[in-house]
Scaffold this active site. Structure first.
Site, PDB file in Angstrom:
ATOM      1  N   GLY A 152       2.740   7.389   6.945  1.00  0.00           N
ATOM      2  CA  GLY A 152       1.818   6.288   6.680  1.00  0.00           C
ATOM      3  C   GLY A 152       2.604   4.988   6.797  1.00  0.00           C
ATOM      4  N   GLY A 153       2.071   3.947   6.198  1.00  0.00           N
ATOM      5  CA  GLY A 153       2.717   2.643   6.316  1.00  0.00           C
ATOM      6  C   GLY A 153       4.168   2.653   5.863  1.00  0.00           C
ATOM      7  N   HIS A 200      -8.537   6.185  -7.209  1.00  0.00           N
ATOM      8  CA  HIS A 200      -8.119   5.439  -6.024  1.00  0.00           C
ATOM      9  C   HIS A 200      -6.620   5.389  -5.785  1.00  0.00           C
ATOM     10  CE1 HIS A 200      -8.436   2.529  -2.857  1.00  0.00           C
ATOM     11  NE2 HIS A 200      -7.790   1.603  -3.516  1.00  0.00           N
ATOM     12  N   HIS A 237     -10.820   2.637  -8.863  1.00  0.00           N
ATOM     13  CA  HIS A 237     -11.350   1.449  -8.192  1.00  0.00           C
ATOM     14  C   HIS A 237     -12.799   1.280  -8.615  1.00  0.00           C
ATOM     15  CE1 HIS A 237     -12.643  -1.289  -5.054  1.00  0.00           C
ATOM     16  NE2 HIS A 237     -11.397  -1.433  -4.653  1.00  0.00           N
ATOM     17  N   LEU A 284     -14.528   4.296  -0.557  1.00  0.00           N
ATOM     18  CA  LEU A 284     -14.183   2.955  -1.025  1.00  0.00           C
ATOM     19  C   LEU A 284     -15.058   1.871  -0.417  1.00  0.00           C
ATOM     20  CD1 LEU A 284     -12.078   1.342  -2.661  1.00  0.00           C
ATOM     21  CD2 LEU A 284     -10.781   1.132  -0.548  1.00  0.00           C
ATOM     22  N   GLU A 309     -12.825  -4.409  -2.440  1.00  0.00           N
ATOM     23  CA  GLU A 309     -12.916  -5.565  -3.325  1.00  0.00           C
ATOM     24  C   GLU A 309     -13.168  -6.832  -2.513  1.00  0.00           C
ATOM     25  OE1 GLU A 309      -9.803  -4.880  -6.059  1.00  0.00           O
ATOM     26  OE2 GLU A 309      -9.451  -7.017  -6.309  1.00  0.00           O
ATOM     27  N   GLN A 366      -5.184   4.469 -11.000  1.00  0.00           N
ATOM     28  CA  GLN A 366      -6.205   3.428 -10.861  1.00  0.00           C
ATOM     29  C   GLN A 366      -7.549   3.977 -10.414  1.00  0.00           C
ATOM     30  OE1 GLN A 366      -6.078   0.123  -7.658  1.00  0.00           O
ATOM     31  NE2 GLN A 366      -5.753  -0.877  -9.618  1.00  0.00           N
ATOM     32  N   PHE A 426      -9.020 -12.069  -3.790  1.00  0.00           N
ATOM     33  CA  PHE A 426      -9.028 -10.682  -4.250  1.00  0.00           C
ATOM     34  C   PHE A 426      -8.831 -10.664  -5.753  1.00  0.00           C
ATOM     35  CE2 PHE A 426      -8.698  -6.366  -2.429  1.00  0.00           C
ATOM     36  CZ  PHE A 426      -9.250  -6.588  -1.184  1.00  0.00           C
ATOM     37  N   ARG A 445      -2.493  -1.701 -10.668  1.00  0.00           N
ATOM     38  CA  ARG A 445      -2.126  -2.398  -9.435  1.00  0.00           C
ATOM     39  C   ARG A 445      -3.179  -3.434  -9.067  1.00  0.00           C
ATOM     40  NH1 ARG A 445      -3.646  -1.948  -4.253  1.00  0.00           N
ATOM     41  NH2 ARG A 445      -4.592   0.112  -4.292  1.00  0.00           N
ATOM     42  N   ARG A 500      -8.777  -4.553 -11.372  1.00  0.00           N
ATOM     43  CA  ARG A 500      -9.607  -3.361 -11.179  1.00  0.00           C
ATOM     44  C   ARG A 500      -9.855  -2.571 -12.460  1.00  0.00           C
ATOM     45  NH1 ARG A 500      -7.079  -1.460  -5.346  1.00  0.00           N
ATOM     46  NH2 ARG A 500      -8.140  -3.072  -4.168  1.00  0.00           N
TER      47      ARG A 500
END
Lengths: 236, 597
Positions: free
Chosen positions: B15-16, B370, B239, B249, B252, B237, B117, B412, B283
């Site tokens: 992933g990232g 989430h 969401h 999802l 936000e 978390q 956000f 977060r 959140r």
């Protein structure tokens, strides 16, 4: 409601050829995803049923398959979209490895051929900040950025079924994304690649790709724009 | 021996964080990236709203404000040195992504566009600030694509569809990993000097979740079994806005663009809970507010959901009431067409899964599991640290959602996860390559894949009376109901007992597929084992922490207790039990105070 699910099955370690199995899923709901039905079969009918999946909401591109004869993502296709008699088969044109899983390597190989990465060797802005791009320039290639490489387009294309070396719609979408990005400097190289014999000339504007795209990318239009760019030498 | 590969650095997960680590490590060391999915299938691609950095492209903003907002958002459990480091690096990180070609949306002057956000504010006025750099509502997708493309350009060596099963330790140092190649069922040993885990979170332990099927906590569970502790696992978390029942999802960013939450009586309720930033509170605050509305009978039609309303007439009405203005001072207003342009994927999800058009109808939403705040403990360079003195485990690194730096503490802020994985993925890659330049390969054990092989054999040999799907569903339900948004002693005790019972039943799980090629049944069963072990740790840590902080809300201990609980939890798996310890929170400039939005 009861849903009758007919699934293409092939286990290379046991079967000489493919066959179909039919499962009846009781108490299915019209908002169930086809992926939910496949999971149910795997959980309660036959654990050996194999398919790829991950995000389950249409953004990771794992679960492209033929549902009632057309390419879809199983996670983005609901029972209410396709009715209570559903046939699920692997996408066409790529070798079936097991059940609904196909060999994706040739697909990704074609993607890699169009240099699907940003190329700009000019000096970076002196202030250390972003390269500038107007909202209009950004909008020019927006549609192509949505691609999730699920292969639904390429494997719906008769030209791709007919020849293994045809780059296919997904590779063209990747090329388009960079050719029409005002910041990128390798458009001519990419246009050269997509205009070779395995490229654009084999697109016969059948529109299957556009119909198949789960991200609603106007693929045939993008291919047309690439064709125009290769003819005129202009990127507009 | 067959199937042994040697690399200086092995990255697990693409992933990232894994791609960023792979990109940076490969510049200084022979590097492989191993992933159970094709890299573009990774869950980073599902991130929607943006990546935060105080670029100030629309209005004044500073890294110090971003730092403070993140610390406050973490309910003071985040380590302040690491948070300051990340927020200072944020601007460079986002600019670097643009230089890699990432197609951010643009301001009229051609700069990277930013949107408000939750929890991100102008610290002087307390009002929301435009800090989230975005590419429509598919920012994570664009980060994933761009990083994968850059890895291809730089010829990073990938092993796609290899599931890592085990981490090898020799002489107290990293020695590599063992993986199974999905297409053949063959085991492969990757002999390495340094190993970077970037395996994502474990949201699939909960019933309603925005997380991918792949999110089964593999990396954390593998290390837990090898004696590495996990940090702050009680913090998960929820969401606020998942699609009702499905959990998909809804960013936000919808509220950033002016969307508001509406209860069953048609009232906008967030001003009651967060008078200043209202629908853009952080959140945990918004999720609790939604639950409170539902519990007090103000869900829609008496059910477990409320509405998210982004219809232009509603957005414009509430923007006028709030006095929201554009950067040029004119009143904020939005058209249906602009909503379509800014939130195309959200509109698409709602049309497909709900048959609802958000431009003309309200979206039914409920909180959804989430994000994993806890995880593998690291310092700000991605080095895994294994005790209260932050002792480094030589050659072992972690980054992204599987890691706990700790940036996010008890909660977060939206957009900080994409920033986390870019910043710490990079530093983990750099550090691992630097380490590999001087370290030697440890000698592999004589049969390096013995434990991995035994684990799979045990699953195949199970007596076969237990159904894996039943076990998974029972786990998800009890976790969501009893270790979810609100928690109490009794519910959690029962939940942990239930998880233990499921772990026993899991020993007899049925795996019918005896084949080698894409034996997804076997691997799903293996993943279920990881989830159960992680669920047990989450439950034990949540039971242990007798206070409410961020995402951990206890009905029996409703207040934050800095006197006793301003500390990180560490949890070890020892002799089949969970052992708990602590380590101090790093506090530099910002003393804890009450958190009000």
């Amino acid at each position: 409601m009861d849903v009758t699910l007919k699934i293409f099955r092939y286990n290379p370690e046991k079967d000489k050829t493919f066959h179909y199995e039919t499962y009846v899923i009781e108490n299915a709901h019209e908002t169930d995803r086809v992926l939910d039905l496949l999971e149910h079969v795997k959980g309660y009918n036959d654990g050996t049923l194999s398919f790829r999946r991950s995000c389950a909401h249409g953004v990771c591109g794992s679960d492209a398959m033929r549902i009632n004869g057309r390419n879809h993502l199983a996670c983005k296709t609901l029972v209410r979209d396709v009715g209570d008699k559903i046939t699920v088969e692997p996408i066409l044109g790529l070798k079936v490895v097991k059940d609904l899983i196909v060999d994706m390597e040739p697909f990704f190989d074609n993607y890699k051929k169009v240099l699907p990465w940003f190329i700009n060797d000019s000096p970076l802005p002196e202030d250390g900040r972003e390269r500038l791009q107007s909202p209009e320039q950004r909008a020019r290639f927006d549609d192509a950025t949505k691609c999730i490489l699920c292969a639904a387009c390429t494997t719906s294309c008769p030209s791709y079924w007919a020849s293994d070396d045809y780059l296919g719609p997904a590779a063209f979408v990747a090329a388009h994304r960079f050719v029409f990005d005002s910041r990128d400097e390798a458009a001519s190289e990419r246009l050269q690649i997509v205009s070779e014999t395995s490229g654009l000339a084999r697109c016969h504007t059948i529109f299957n790709c556009t119909m198949a795209c789960p991200r609603d990318i106007q693929i045939t239009k993008a291919i047309g724009e690439l064709k125009m760019a290769t003819i005129t030498g202009k990127i507009e | 021996m067959a199937n042994i590969h040697q690399f200086d650095v092995v990255v697990v997960g693409a992933g990232g964080a894994g791609l960023m680590a792979g990109l940076y490590a490969s510049r200084g060391a022979k590097t492989a990236v191993i992933s159970k999915l094709y890299p573009t299938r990774s869950h980073t691609g599902a991130a929607q709203g943006g990546i935060s950095a105080a670029l100030g492209n629309y209005e004044e903003d500073k890294p110090e404000w971003h730092t403070y907002d993140t610390i406050k958002g973490s309910d003071y459990l985040g380590d302040q040195d690491a948070i300051e480091f990340m927020c200072n690096e944020a601007i460079e990180a986002v600019i670097e992504l643009e230089h890699m070609g990432l197609p951010f949306d643009r301001t009229p002057e051609g700069k990277i566009s930013q949107r408000p956000f939750g929890g991100h504010t102008n610290n002087e006025t307390g009002k929301p600030v435009r800090r989230a750099a975005h590419a429509a509502d598919r920012t994570g997708h664009m980060i994933l694509q761009t990083l994968y493309q850059q890895c291809l350009k730089n010829k990073v060596h990938f092993f796609d569809e290899y599931q890592v099963l085990d981490f090898l330790i020799v002489n107290g140092k990293a020695a590599g990993v063992v993986a199974v190649e999905l297409a053949t069922g063959e085991l492969h040993t990757f002999h390495a000097k340094a190993v970077i885990f970037a395996t994502g979170g474990h949201g699939r332990i909960f019933e309603v979740t925005s997380n991918a099927y792949a999110y089964t906590g593999d990396g954390a569970a593998i290390l837990l079994r090898r004696g590495i502790p996990l940090e702050d696992m009680e913090f998960f978390q929820f969401h606020p806005t998942g699609i009702y029942k499905l959990g998909i999802l809804i960013t936000e960013g919808v509220r950033g663009e002016g969307g508001v939450l509406i209860n069953g009586k048609g009232e906008r309720f967030m001003p009651k809970y967060a008078p200043t930033v209202k629908d853009l509170a952080s959140r945990d605050v918004v999720s609790r507010a939604i639950y409170t509305e539902i519990r007090e009978g103000r869900g829609v039609n008496g059910r477990n959901y409320v509405y998210l309303d982004v219809r232009p007439e509603s957005v414009n009405k509430y923007a006028a009431l709030d006095g929201r203005v554009n950067p040029d001072g004119s009143p904020y207003a939005i058209t249906g067409e602009q909503i379509l342009q800014k939130l195309p994927d959200i509109i698409d999800f709602c049309r497909v899964y709900l048959g609802v058009d958000p431009v003309t109808q309200m979206m039914p939403i409920q909180p959804t599991a989430h994000y994993t705040m806890g995880g593998i403990p690291t310092n700000k360079y991605g080095e895994v640290v294994i005790d209260d003195k932050n002792t480094i485990f030589p050659g072992l690194y972690a980054a992204g959602e599987c890691a706990c730096v700790s940036i996010h503490g008890a909660n977060r802020l939206g957009t900080n996860s994409l920033l986390d994985l870019v910043v710490f993925g990079k530093h983990a890659g750099l550090k691992a390559a630097e380490y590999a330049q001087t370290a030697d390969f440890e000698e592999l054990p004589s049969v390096p894949d013995a434990d991995a092989r035994a684990a799979l054999e045990a699953l195949r040999a199970g007596s076969g009376k237990e159904n894996a799907f039943d076990i998974a569903n029972e786990m998800k339900k009890v976790m969501f109901d009893d270790i979810g948004i609100y928690r109490n002693e009794k519910g959690m005790r029962e939940a942990v007992e239930k998880i233990r019972e499921l772990m026993e039943r899991y020993k007899h799980v049925k795996v019918t597929d005896t084949g080698k090629i894409f034996n997804t049944e076997l691997l799903n069963a293996w993943e279920l084992g990881n989830m159960l072990e992680i669920a047990e740790v989450v439950g034990e840590c949540a039971l242990n922490r007798q206070e409410s902080r961020g995402g951990h809300s206890r009905e029996d201990f409703p207040k934050r207790d800095d006197q006793n609980w301003l500390k990180h939890t560490l949890a070890w798996q020892k002799d089949g039990r969970i052992e708990i310890g602590y380590k101090p929170v790093v506090i530099t400039k910002y003393q804890p105070k009450e958190r009000v939005y």
